[in-house]
Design a protein around this motif. Structure first.
Motif, PDB file in Angstrom:
ATOM      1  N   ILE A  45     -23.928   2.228  -4.215  1.00 53.84           N
ATOM      2  CA  ILE A  45     -25.233   1.859  -4.780  1.00 53.84           C
ATOM      3  C   ILE A  45     -25.664   3.025  -5.661  1.00 53.84           C
ATOM      4  O   ILE A  45     -26.221   4.020  -5.168  1.00 53.84           O
ATOM      5  CB  ILE A  45     -26.287   1.647  -3.655  1.00 53.84           C
ATOM      6  N   ASP A  46     -25.400   2.923  -6.948  1.00 51.67           N
ATOM      7  CA  ASP A  46     -25.671   4.019  -7.886  1.00 51.67           C
ATOM      8  C   ASP A  46     -27.181   4.127  -8.136  1.00 51.67           C
ATOM      9  O   ASP A  46     -27.813   3.164  -8.587  1.00 51.67           O
ATOM     10  CB  ASP A  46     -24.936   3.735  -9.206  1.00 51.67           C
ATOM     11  N   LEU A  47     -27.754   5.303  -7.844  1.00 50.74           N
ATOM     12  CA  LEU A  47     -29.212   5.481  -7.974  1.00 50.74           C
ATOM     13  C   LEU A  47     -29.636   5.946  -9.373  1.00 50.74           C
ATOM     14  O   LEU A  47     -30.816   6.186  -9.612  1.00 50.74           O
ATOM     15  CB  LEU A  47     -29.696   6.483  -6.915  1.00 50.74           C
ATOM     16  N   HIS A  48     -28.671   6.069 -10.302  1.00 52.96           N
ATOM     17  CA  HIS A  48     -29.034   6.570 -11.639  1.00 52.96           C
ATOM     18  C   HIS A  48     -29.926   5.608 -12.428  1.00 52.96           C
ATOM     19  O   HIS A  48     -30.591   6.023 -13.371  1.00 52.96           O
ATOM     20  CB  HIS A  48     -27.768   6.881 -12.448  1.00 52.96           C
ATOM     21  N   GLY A  49     -29.937   4.331 -12.042  1.00 55.32           N
ATOM     22  CA  GLY A  49     -30.782   3.376 -12.767  1.00 55.32           C
ATOM     23  C   GLY A  49     -32.182   3.263 -12.184  1.00 55.32           C
ATOM     24  O   GLY A  49     -32.927   2.359 -12.540  1.00 55.32           O
ATOM     25  N   VAL A  50     -32.538   4.198 -11.280  1.00 59.12           N
ATOM     26  CA  VAL A  50     -33.855   4.121 -10.616  1.00 59.12           C
ATOM     27  C   VAL A  50     -34.742   5.268 -11.138  1.00 59.12           C
ATOM     28  O   VAL A  50     -34.729   6.369 -10.580  1.00 59.12           O
ATOM     29  CB  VAL A  50     -33.701   4.234  -9.076  1.00 59.12           C
ATOM     30  N   PRO A  51     -35.505   5.018 -12.199  1.00 59.42           N
ATOM     31  CA  PRO A  51     -36.260   6.123 -12.824  1.00 59.42           C
ATOM     32  C   PRO A  51     -37.294   6.743 -11.891  1.00 59.42           C
ATOM     33  O   PRO A  51     -37.611   7.931 -12.014  1.00 59.42           O
ATOM     34  CB  PRO A  51     -36.938   5.463 -14.040  1.00 59.42           C
ATOM     35  N   GLU A  52     -37.798   5.980 -10.917  1.00 56.56           N
ATOM     36  CA  GLU A  52     -38.855   6.507 -10.036  1.00 56.56           C
ATOM     37  C   GLU A  52     -38.349   7.613  -9.101  1.00 56.56           C
ATOM     38  O   GLU A  52     -39.126   8.211  -8.357  1.00 56.56           O
ATOM     39  CB  GLU A  52     -39.502   5.363  -9.235  1.00 56.56           C
ATOM     40  N   LEU A  53     -37.029   7.875  -9.123  1.00 54.37           N
ATOM     41  CA  LEU A  53     -36.480   8.930  -8.250  1.00 54.37           C
ATOM     42  C   LEU A  53     -36.302  10.257  -8.998  1.00 54.37           C
ATOM     43  O   LEU A  53     -35.756  11.201  -8.448  1.00 54.37           O
ATOM     44  CB  LEU A  53     -35.133   8.488  -7.671  1.00 54.37           C
ATOM     45  N   LYS A  54     -36.754  10.314 -10.249  1.00 51.73           N
ATOM     46  CA  LYS A  54     -36.519  11.523 -11.051  1.00 51.73           C
ATOM     47  C   LYS A  54     -37.848  12.106 -11.524  1.00 51.73           C
ATOM     48  O   LYS A  54     -38.448  11.574 -12.454  1.00 51.73           O
ATOM     49  CB  LYS A  54     -35.660  11.137 -12.256  1.00 51.73           C
ATOM     50  N   PHE A  55     -38.329  13.128 -10.851  1.00 49.78           N
ATOM     51  CA  PHE A  55     -39.585  13.775 -11.286  1.00 49.78           C
ATOM     52  C   PHE A  55     -39.716  15.138 -10.630  1.00 49.78           C
ATOM     53  O   PHE A  55     -39.125  15.401  -9.572  1.00 49.78           O
ATOM     54  CB  PHE A  55     -40.812  12.904 -10.933  1.00 49.78           C
ATOM     55  N   TYR A  62     -19.348  -1.827  -7.340  1.00 50.36           N
ATOM     56  CA  TYR A  62     -20.354  -0.924  -7.911  1.00 50.36           C
ATOM     57  C   TYR A  62     -21.652  -1.699  -8.140  1.00 50.36           C
ATOM     58  O   TYR A  62     -21.643  -2.779  -8.726  1.00 50.36           O
ATOM     59  CB  TYR A  62     -19.811  -0.376  -9.241  1.00 50.36           C
ATOM     60  N   HIS A  63     -22.779  -1.129  -7.666  1.00 52.60           N
ATOM     61  CA  HIS A  63     -24.088  -1.782  -7.830  1.00 52.60           C
ATOM     62  C   HIS A  63     -25.035  -0.796  -8.492  1.00 52.60           C
ATOM     63  O   HIS A  63     -25.000   0.398  -8.197  1.00 52.60           O
ATOM     64  CB  HIS A  63     -24.670  -2.187  -6.465  1.00 52.60           C
ATOM     65  N   ARG A  64     -25.873  -1.298  -9.390  1.00 53.71           N
ATOM     66  CA  ARG A  64     -26.794  -0.396 -10.093  1.00 53.71           C
ATOM     67  C   ARG A  64     -28.220  -0.962 -10.046  1.00 53.71           C
ATOM     68  O   ARG A  64     -28.691  -1.590 -10.996  1.00 53.71           O
ATOM     69  CB  ARG A  64     -26.340  -0.192 -11.539  1.00 53.71           C
ATOM     70  N   PRO A  65     -28.913  -0.743  -8.907  1.00 55.50           N
ATOM     71  CA  PRO A  65     -30.287  -1.258  -8.802  1.00 55.50           C
ATOM     72  C   PRO A  65     -31.218  -0.502  -9.755  1.00 55.50           C
ATOM     73  O   PRO A  65     -30.901   0.601 -10.193  1.00 55.50           O
ATOM     74  CB  PRO A  65     -30.653  -0.956  -7.344  1.00 55.50           C
ATOM     75  N   GLU A  66     -32.392  -1.138 -10.048  1.00 55.77           N
ATOM     76  CA  GLU A  66     -33.329  -0.501 -10.976  1.00 55.77           C
ATOM     77  C   GLU A  66     -34.606  -0.039 -10.289  1.00 55.77           C
ATOM     78  O   GLU A  66     -35.523   0.453 -10.931  1.00 55.77           O
ATOM     79  CB  GLU A  66     -33.645  -1.475 -12.126  1.00 55.77           C
ATOM     80  N   SER A  67     -34.689  -0.232  -8.969  1.00 54.51           N
ATOM     81  CA  SER A  67     -35.866   0.251  -8.237  1.00 54.51           C
ATOM     82  C   SER A  67     -35.419   0.657  -6.832  1.00 54.51           C
ATOM     83  O   SER A  67     -34.356   0.232  -6.360  1.00 54.51           O
ATOM     84  CB  SER A  67     -36.931  -0.859  -8.144  1.00 54.51           C
ATOM     85  N   VAL A  68     -36.276   1.462  -6.179  1.00 49.74           N
ATOM     86  CA  VAL A  68     -35.970   1.866  -4.804  1.00 49.74           C
ATOM     87  C   VAL A  68     -35.926   0.622  -3.919  1.00 49.74           C
ATOM     88  O   VAL A  68     -35.038   0.475  -3.073  1.00 49.74           O
ATOM     89  CB  VAL A  68     -37.022   2.881  -4.292  1.00 49.74           C
ATOM     90  N   ALA A  69     -36.871  -0.296  -4.158  1.00 50.82           N
ATOM     91  CA  ALA A  69     -36.920  -1.518  -3.335  1.00 50.82           C
ATOM     92  C   ALA A  69     -35.599  -2.273  -3.431  1.00 50.82           C
ATOM     93  O   ALA A  69     -35.059  -2.733  -2.414  1.00 50.82           O
ATOM     94  CB  ALA A  69     -38.086  -2.394  -3.779  1.00 50.82           C
ATOM     95  N   ASP A  70     -35.052  -2.390  -4.656  1.00 54.95           N
ATOM     96  CA  ASP A  70     -33.781  -3.108  -4.822  1.00 54.95           C
ATOM     97  C   ASP A  70     -32.628  -2.349  -4.163  1.00 54.95           C
ATOM     98  O   ASP A  70     -31.730  -2.960  -3.572  1.00 54.95           O
ATOM     99  CB  ASP A  70     -33.476  -3.319  -6.314  1.00 54.95           C
TER     100      ASP A  70
END
Ligand code: FAD
Length: 287
Positions: free
Chosen positions: A52-62, A8-16
């Motif tokens: 790759i869990d995208l829940h830690g990527v705030p820039e994807l929620k708007f 399980y991976h939890r990146p914090e940005s789209v780039a990551d």
């Protein structure tokens, strides 16, 4: 009913997230709401070694208006679409469609990005995205590119997403305020995928159809834009002959699977009925 082992991976940005996907290769899959991917994993129809869990990527929620476009981040949930005053005002068909997806529990987790990136012909949002002329932003190791929703779907669970790419944003042209809309979905029971469904967006001028777009869900291995069906009603007052011609033109491009939802002929037949009902209801709503 138990998924295979995975890291399980939890990146914090789209780039990551993109970097992780590029590094881990084919064995890695983005995880959004998990309401399509996890059931597939439990059935061992999908066995990714890395999520790759995208829940830690705030820039994807708007959800935001940008001129004549509505921009929606891929991790926006169906429930957030339903709660948005801006969507209610500008794109009510998005809420009408979200409301017939599964049940509140699924809608709280399921995302718009996951629904449109999944490639399942049974998902409701893809045909609507075709009908609305949406465009998707994809970010991958080679940068950012945009693709029209109509060019995105290539087969069942087969899309234009390249390895390592993430869908980041859905851009939808805001329709004129006087448009009419309807999403008609036949399902066997509450919470089921469509036996057949049709999305219609139209405008009227002097009582006649001026513009029209029709999308079809679960009537082919990909969502369909029924362009000939739309042409059949333009310039008409949606009289019975025009409705019959539109329904027939839509049926001509349908190629649904025969499955637990019914044989091919039945699904095409109800598909035509969904088109007729959606056209009538959209026209009744047009100003
Ligand atoms: C009981 C039940 C009933 C349902 N009924 C319906 C229904 O009637 N209509 C309907 O449309 N759906 C239905 N669904 C599916 C639901 O709407 C899912 O939530 C949706 O299809 C997928 O969204 P997700 O966010 O859960 O994505 P996930 O399940 O996390 O992902 C789905 C796929 O998309 C990929 N993915 C996700 N996000 C991205 C991204 N940003 N970029 C690239 N790839 C990505 C994943 O790797 C995976 O392959 C149902 C689900 C359940 C459990």
């Amino acid at each position: 009913m138990i998924p295979g082992p995975f890291d399980y991976h939890r990146p914090e940005s789209v780039a990551d997230a993109v970097k992780l996907l590029a590094t881990l290769g084919d064995d890695a899959r983005p995880l959004a709401g998990g309401h399509s991917l996890l059931p597939m994993m439990k059935l061992r129809l999908a066995t990714p070694a890395h999520l790759i869990d995208l829940h830690g990527v705030p820039e994807l929620k708007f959800i935001r208006r940008d001129g004549n476009r509505m921009l929606i981040g891929a991790m926006t949930t169906q429930a957030e679409l339903l709660a948005s005053a801006e969507i209610k005002k500008s794109l009510p068909i998005l809420q009408e469609t979200a409301l017939v997806i599964a049940d509140p529990q699924v809608r709280y987790c399921g995302t718009l990005g996951g629904n449109v990136a999944n490639g399942d012909p049974g998902n409701d949002m893809p045909a609507l995205m075709l009908t609305l002329g949406a465009r998707y932003s994809l970010e991958g190791p080679n940068g950012i590119r945009e693709i029209a929703a109509v060019d995105f779907y290539q087969g069942a669970y087969f899309t234009a997403l390249e390895p390592g790419e993430i869908l980041t944003q859905i851009a939808i042209p805001v329709p004129s305020v006087n448009h009419g809309y309807a999403y008609e979905k036949l399902k066997r029971k509450v919470g089921d995928y469509a036996t057949a469904a049709a999305a219609v967006m139209l405008t009227l001028s002097g009582g006649k159809v001026a513009t029209c777009a029709i999308g079809l869900t679960n009537l082919h291995e990909t969502p369909l834009l029924a362009t000939d069906a739309a042409k059949a009603v333009i310039g008409t007052a949606l009289d019975p002959a025009a409705l019959k011609a539109a329904s027939a033109a839509a049926q001509a491009i349908m190629a649904p699977a025969a499955d637990a939802r019914g044989p091919v002929e039945y699904r095409k037949s109800v598909g035509g009925i969904m088109v007729t009902r959606a056209l009538q209801r959209a026209a009744a709503r047009a100003k």
